[in-house]
Design an enzyme around this catalytic site. Structure first.
Site, PDB file in Angstrom:
ATOM      1  N   ASN A   9     -22.414  -5.250 -18.060  1.00 52.49           N
ATOM      2  CA  ASN A   9     -23.805  -6.018 -18.941  1.00 52.49           C
ATOM      3  C   ASN A   9     -24.423  -6.887 -17.746  1.00 52.49           C
ATOM      4  OD1 ASN A   9     -21.488  -7.270 -18.798  1.00 52.49           O
ATOM      5  ND2 ASN A   9     -22.237  -8.018 -20.959  1.00 52.49           N
ATOM      6  N   CYS A  10     -23.589  -7.040 -16.455  1.00 46.66           N
ATOM      7  CA  CYS A  10     -24.278  -8.229 -15.618  1.00 46.66           C
ATOM      8  C   CYS A  10     -25.175  -7.589 -14.494  1.00 46.66           C
ATOM      9  CB  CYS A  10     -22.416  -8.075 -14.110  1.00 46.66           C
ATOM     10  SG  CYS A  10     -23.894  -9.430 -13.269  1.00 46.66           S
ATOM     11  N   ASP A  11     -26.318  -8.242 -14.947  1.00 50.42           N
ATOM     12  CA  ASP A  11     -27.098  -7.968 -13.982  1.00 50.42           C
ATOM     13  C   ASP A  11     -27.534  -7.877 -12.378  1.00 50.42           C
ATOM     14  OD1 ASP A  11     -28.494  -9.203 -16.521  1.00 50.42           O
ATOM     15  OD2 ASP A  11     -29.670 -10.705 -16.301  1.00 50.42           O
TER      16      ASP A  11
END
Length: 115
Positions: A9-11
């Site tokens: 979920n890390c951009d």
């Protein structure tokens, strides 16, 4: 082989994966949350990159540490905290040709992959 480590979920991980795919670079992806992490991996990251660099001080997980935890940080305590809370590992950690790299910037990757 190229491997990137992070959380899905890390951009920054999303940008990194998209860049690698767009440039037809084969890679393996290791998600700390689904694939796990152990002391050997974290210790290797710290030895290769330095604990001060691996520890992401800009994230919410770090900001939630107590002042006492922050004040007592050293290599040993950082490794224990990173094992307990892998979201504090700066992302991505990329291993390419047995060299360790931290973070994602397109210009850095263009140089790294000779693009």
């Amino acid at each position: 082989m190229t491997t990137i480590y992070g959380i899905k979920n890390c951009d920054t991980i999303k940008k990194c994966k998209k860049w690698l795919e767009a440039n037809n670079i084969n890679f393996a992806y290791h998600d700390y949350r689904t694939d796990g992490i152990d002391k050997e991996i974290v210790t290797t990251f710290v030895k290769q990159l330095g604990w001060e660099n691996v520890l992401n001080k800009r994230g919410t997980t770090y900001r939630q540490l107590t002042d006492e935890q922050k004040a007592s940080l050293n290599e040993e305590t950082a490794i224990e905290l990173l094992l307990e809370m892998p979201a504090m590992i700066k992302r991505p950690v990329l291993i390419h040709n047995n060299e360790y790299h931290l973070g994602f910037k397109p210009a850095q990757y263009e140089t790294l992959f000779d693009i």
